[in-house]
Design a protein around this motif. Structure first.
Motif, PDB file in Angstrom:
ATOM      1  N   ALA A 172    -100.802 -90.606-104.436  1.00  0.00           N
ATOM      2  CA  ALA A 172    -101.517 -89.774-103.465  1.00  0.00           C
ATOM      3  C   ALA A 172    -100.585 -88.846-102.714  1.00  0.00           C
ATOM      4  O   ALA A 172    -100.947 -87.696-102.410  1.00  0.00           O
ATOM      5  CB  ALA A 172    -102.289 -90.661-102.480  1.00  0.00           C
ATOM      6  N   GLU A 173     -99.369 -89.319-102.389  1.00  0.00           N
ATOM      7  CA  GLU A 173     -98.429 -88.497-101.632  1.00  0.00           C
ATOM      8  C   GLU A 173     -97.633 -87.534-102.512  1.00  0.00           C
ATOM      9  O   GLU A 173     -96.830 -86.758-101.991  1.00  0.00           O
ATOM     10  CB  GLU A 173     -97.476 -89.392-100.822  1.00  0.00           C
ATOM     11  N   ARG A 174     -97.895 -87.550-103.820  1.00  0.00           N
ATOM     12  CA  ARG A 174     -97.195 -86.637-104.740  1.00  0.00           C
ATOM     13  C   ARG A 174     -98.183 -86.002-105.705  1.00  0.00           C
ATOM     14  O   ARG A 174     -98.135 -86.240-106.909  1.00  0.00           O
ATOM     15  CB  ARG A 174     -96.111 -87.401-105.505  1.00  0.00           C
ATOM     16  N   PRO A 175     -99.112 -85.193-105.210  1.00  0.00           N
ATOM     17  CA  PRO A 175    -100.094 -84.572-106.097  1.00  0.00           C
ATOM     18  C   PRO A 175     -99.434 -83.631-107.102  1.00  0.00           C
ATOM     19  O   PRO A 175     -98.550 -82.851-106.753  1.00  0.00           O
ATOM     20  CB  PRO A 175    -101.019 -83.815-105.137  1.00  0.00           C
ATOM     21  N   LEU A 176     -99.868 -83.721-108.337  1.00  0.00           N
ATOM     22  CA  LEU A 176     -99.285 -82.943-109.427  1.00  0.00           C
ATOM     23  C   LEU A 176     -99.998 -81.603-109.556  1.00  0.00           C
ATOM     24  O   LEU A 176    -100.397 -81.187-110.637  1.00  0.00           O
ATOM     25  CB  LEU A 176     -99.390 -83.739-110.729  1.00  0.00           C
ATOM     26  N   PRO A 192     -97.200 -77.727-114.157  1.00  0.00           N
ATOM     27  CA  PRO A 192     -96.414 -78.227-115.294  1.00  0.00           C
ATOM     28  C   PRO A 192     -95.083 -78.852-114.898  1.00  0.00           C
ATOM     29  O   PRO A 192     -94.677 -79.878-115.460  1.00  0.00           O
ATOM     30  CB  PRO A 192     -96.195 -76.968-116.147  1.00  0.00           C
ATOM     31  N   GLY A 193     -94.401 -78.268-113.918  1.00  0.00           N
ATOM     32  CA  GLY A 193     -93.115 -78.815-113.497  1.00  0.00           C
ATOM     33  C   GLY A 193     -93.253 -80.186-112.877  1.00  0.00           C
ATOM     34  O   GLY A 193     -92.476 -81.104-113.181  1.00  0.00           O
ATOM     35  N   LEU A 205     -95.732 -82.250-113.335  1.00  0.00           N
ATOM     36  CA  LEU A 205     -96.193 -83.156-114.378  1.00  0.00           C
ATOM     37  C   LEU A 205     -95.022 -83.669-115.217  1.00  0.00           C
ATOM     38  O   LEU A 205     -94.935 -84.868-115.506  1.00  0.00           O
ATOM     39  CB  LEU A 205     -97.194 -82.436-115.287  1.00  0.00           C
ATOM     40  N   ALA A 206     -94.113 -82.782-115.590  1.00  0.00           N
ATOM     41  CA  ALA A 206     -92.967 -83.176-116.413  1.00  0.00           C
ATOM     42  C   ALA A 206     -92.071 -84.168-115.672  1.00  0.00           C
ATOM     43  O   ALA A 206     -91.606 -85.162-116.244  1.00  0.00           O
ATOM     44  CB  ALA A 206     -92.175 -81.947-116.825  1.00  0.00           C
ATOM     45  N   ALA A 207     -91.835 -83.923-114.385  1.00  0.00           N
ATOM     46  CA  ALA A 207     -91.000 -84.829-113.603  1.00  0.00           C
ATOM     47  C   ALA A 207     -91.667 -86.197-113.464  1.00  0.00           C
ATOM     48  O   ALA A 207     -90.995 -87.240-113.518  1.00  0.00           O
ATOM     49  CB  ALA A 207     -90.731 -84.220-112.227  1.00  0.00           C
ATOM     50  N   TRP A 208     -92.974 -86.212-113.285  1.00  0.00           N
ATOM     51  CA  TRP A 208     -93.715 -87.468-113.142  1.00  0.00           C
ATOM     52  C   TRP A 208     -93.706 -88.255-114.452  1.00  0.00           C
ATOM     53  O   TRP A 208     -93.521 -89.486-114.449  1.00  0.00           O
ATOM     54  CB  TRP A 208     -95.131 -87.162-112.693  1.00  0.00           C
ATOM     55  N   GLU A 209     -93.879 -87.569-115.565  1.00  0.00           N
ATOM     56  CA  GLU A 209     -93.837 -88.238-116.863  1.00  0.00           C
ATOM     57  C   GLU A 209     -92.478 -88.891-117.094  1.00  0.00           C
ATOM     58  O   GLU A 209     -92.389 -90.024-117.602  1.00  0.00           O
ATOM     59  CB  GLU A 209     -94.145 -87.248-117.979  1.00  0.00           C
ATOM     60  N   ALA A 210     -91.405 -88.192-116.717  1.00  0.00           N
ATOM     61  CA  ALA A 210     -90.061 -88.746-116.876  1.00  0.00           C
ATOM     62  C   ALA A 210     -89.874 -89.978-115.994  1.00  0.00           C
ATOM     63  O   ALA A 210     -89.266 -90.975-116.416  1.00  0.00           O
ATOM     64  CB  ALA A 210     -89.016 -87.686-116.538  1.00  0.00           C
ATOM     65  N   GLU A 211     -90.414 -89.929-114.783  1.00  0.00           N
ATOM     66  CA  GLU A 211     -90.299 -91.069-113.872  1.00  0.00           C
ATOM     67  C   GLU A 211     -91.058 -92.275-114.406  1.00  0.00           C
ATOM     68  O   GLU A 211     -90.570 -93.416-114.337  1.00  0.00           O
ATOM     69  CB  GLU A 211     -90.823 -90.675-112.497  1.00  0.00           C
ATOM     70  N   LEU A 212     -92.246 -92.048-114.944  1.00  0.00           N
ATOM     71  CA  LEU A 212     -93.020 -93.144-115.509  1.00  0.00           C
ATOM     72  C   LEU A 212     -92.326 -93.741-116.725  1.00  0.00           C
ATOM     73  O   LEU A 212     -92.358 -94.963-116.942  1.00  0.00           O
ATOM     74  CB  LEU A 212     -94.417 -92.648-115.896  1.00  0.00           C
ATOM     75  N   ARG A 213     -91.685 -92.888-117.509  1.00  0.00           N
ATOM     76  CA  ARG A 213     -91.011 -93.338-118.725  1.00  0.00           C
ATOM     77  C   ARG A 213     -89.752 -94.131-118.421  1.00  0.00           C
ATOM     78  O   ARG A 213     -89.472 -95.166-119.044  1.00  0.00           O
ATOM     79  CB  ARG A 213     -90.670 -92.129-119.607  1.00  0.00           C
ATOM     80  N   ASP A 214     -88.978 -93.672-117.446  1.00  0.00           N
ATOM     81  CA  ASP A 214     -87.651 -94.250-117.196  1.00  0.00           C
ATOM     82  C   ASP A 214     -87.596 -95.186-115.994  1.00  0.00           C
ATOM     83  O   ASP A 214     -86.624 -95.915-115.816  1.00  0.00           O
ATOM     84  CB  ASP A 214     -86.629 -93.122-116.985  1.00  0.00           C
ATOM     85  N   GLY A 215     -88.605 -95.163-115.132  1.00  0.00           N
ATOM     86  CA  GLY A 215     -88.569 -95.948-113.906  1.00  0.00           C
ATOM     87  C   GLY A 215     -89.023 -97.381-114.117  1.00  0.00           C
ATOM     88  O   GLY A 215     -89.462 -97.770-115.213  1.00  0.00           O
ATOM     89  N   PRO A 216     -88.921 -98.198-113.080  1.00  0.00           N
ATOM     90  CA  PRO A 216     -89.332 -99.603-113.178  1.00  0.00           C
ATOM     91  C   PRO A 216     -90.849 -99.741-113.270  1.00  0.00           C
ATOM     92  O   PRO A 216     -91.596 -98.846-112.863  1.00  0.00           O
ATOM     93  CB  PRO A 216     -88.809-100.207-111.866  1.00  0.00           C
ATOM     94  N   VAL A 217     -91.299-100.867-113.799  1.00  0.00           N
ATOM     95  CA  VAL A 217     -92.724-101.148-113.883  1.00  0.00           C
ATOM     96  C   VAL A 217     -93.263-101.400-112.478  1.00  0.00           C
ATOM     97  O   VAL A 217     -92.682-102.151-111.692  1.00  0.00           O
ATOM     98  CB  VAL A 217     -92.992-102.383-114.779  1.00  0.00           C
ATOM     99  N   ARG A 218     -94.367-100.759-112.120  1.00  0.00           N
ATOM    100  CA  ARG A 218     -94.947-100.893-110.783  1.00  0.00           C
ATOM    101  C   ARG A 218     -96.092-101.903-110.803  1.00  0.00           C
ATOM    102  O   ARG A 218     -96.871-101.955-111.749  1.00  0.00           O
ATOM    103  CB  ARG A 218     -95.486 -99.537-110.303  1.00  0.00           C
TER     104      ARG A 218
END
Length: 346
Positions: free
Chosen positions: A152-156, A35-36, A38-51
């Motif tokens: 791949a280098e950051r499995p949730l 869960p931790g 996942l939450a950090a990844w969701e925030a990164e996707l929401r606030d980070g640049p478009v990949r």
């Protein structure tokens, strides 16, 4: 938006929806998510640049649509290699309370490995398909394959939660600066007695030549990625802390069948053109001419010296007695690093 076999709509960029669907339909797979993270990844996707996504749905900038089409038309084209890879994973007892051992496919694309394993009865793993491409994850769910958007280098995933980790069919897309982190993360998420399988193709091999001379100039995305060396793979496994590790070579060919020899050659050309998004091959050629050009080029590049391993060194065309169809096999040899964690005491 795509519809799964359950009728539930899952978007490739909706990590929360994917996790909820795992909880509803695949509780064993949901149980390994963290869960931790996942939450950090969701925030990164929401606030980070478009990949940028090389495997997205935009045909002018990506090759995701063609890739999915190739796997749909010929899902067993790489079945031999997949069978060999899963054989290296061995047999593992599942975690207490789980029905089957869990294998995480870190570069799972549209769920091909799970699909082939289910159709051919390969292994007994419950496979979670993961990918950094939203289009690939969405396509996996559309085909009924449980999937999760992640790098791949950051499995949730939780520490020591899964039985096997597979990194295959695209490992060279991971930047060399992130490969040690990836291997260490695979070690982190493995349970005692677990196995990490790192599959790719050696620098200077026919596959490396194919990417340089064909995929890079003839695809919309180009293909400038560094492949692996044996020493590099061994170094990653050693530094990550695996108790035992080895680097082996496996047979991982392309195959296609047709009613006639000519039809088999057209089919394997079609597969390879779509697989690698070789859209520029069509320039100045008819569709059939393009497929034939790809086949002949592949047959010329994928050649290996004869050796004591018994693996085929060049393309083979044979008639299957059981079906009457013609099967064309183009040889390909992959290098695989296998790292294993120590079994639990007692």
């Amino acid at each position: 938006m795509q519809t799964t076999t359950s009728g539930y709509l899952v978007r490739g960029n909706d990590v929360r929806g994917q996790v909820d669907e795992l909880d509803r339909l695949h509780p064993d797979l949901h149980a390994v998510t963290d869960p931790g993270r996942l939450a950090a990844w969701e925030a990164e996707l929401r606030d980070g640049p478009v990949r940028h996504d090389d495997f997205g749905a935009d045909a002018e900038k990506s090759r995701g649509t063609e890739y999915v089409q190739a796997q749909t038309l010929n899902p067993r084209a790489r079945a031999t290699g997949i069978r060999n890879l899963l054989g290296l994973a061995g047999t593992t007892r599942p975690a207490p309370g789980a029905e089957r051992p869990v294998l995480v496919d870190l570069l799972g694309g549209d769920g091909l490995v799970r699909k082939v394993c289910e159709e051919l009865g390969i292994g007994d793993f419950n496979i979670l398909t993961c990918d950094a491409s939203e289009h690939m994850v969405e396509s996996a769910w559309a085909a009924g394959m449980p999937a999760l958007l992640q790098r791949a280098e950051r499995p949730l995933l939780r520490d020591a939660s899964v039985d096997a980790v597979l990194l295959a069919y695209g490992s060279h897309h991971v930047d060399p600066s992130a490969r040690q982190e990836l291997t260490s993360e695979a070690f982190r998420v493995l349970r005692p007695g677990g196995t990490f399988i790192l599959h790719d193709f050696l620098v200077g091999s026919p596959v490396d030549v194919w990417f340089e001379q064909v995929t890079d100039p003839y695809s919309a995305t180009g293909h400038k990625f560094a492949h692996f060396t044996r020493d590099e793979i061994e170094g990653y496994l050693e530094q990550a802390g695996f108790d035992t590790y080895e680097v082996v070579e496996i047979d991982d060919p392309y195959t296609a069948v047709g009613a006639t020899p000519e039809a088999a050659e057209i089919e394997i050309g079609r597969y390879l053109l779509n697989m690698y998004g070789l859209v520029k091959v069509f320039e100045g050629r008819t569709e059939e001419e393009a497929y034939r050009w790809v086949t002949e080029t592949a047959k010329a590049i994928f050649r290996y010296p004869a050796g004591p391993d018994g693996l085929p060194g060049e393309s083979e065309l044979v008639r299957e007695e059981a079906t009457g169809l013609w099967r064309l096999t183009i040889p390909r040899r992959a290098v695989v690093g296998v790292g294993r964690t120590a079994p639990a005491a007692g």
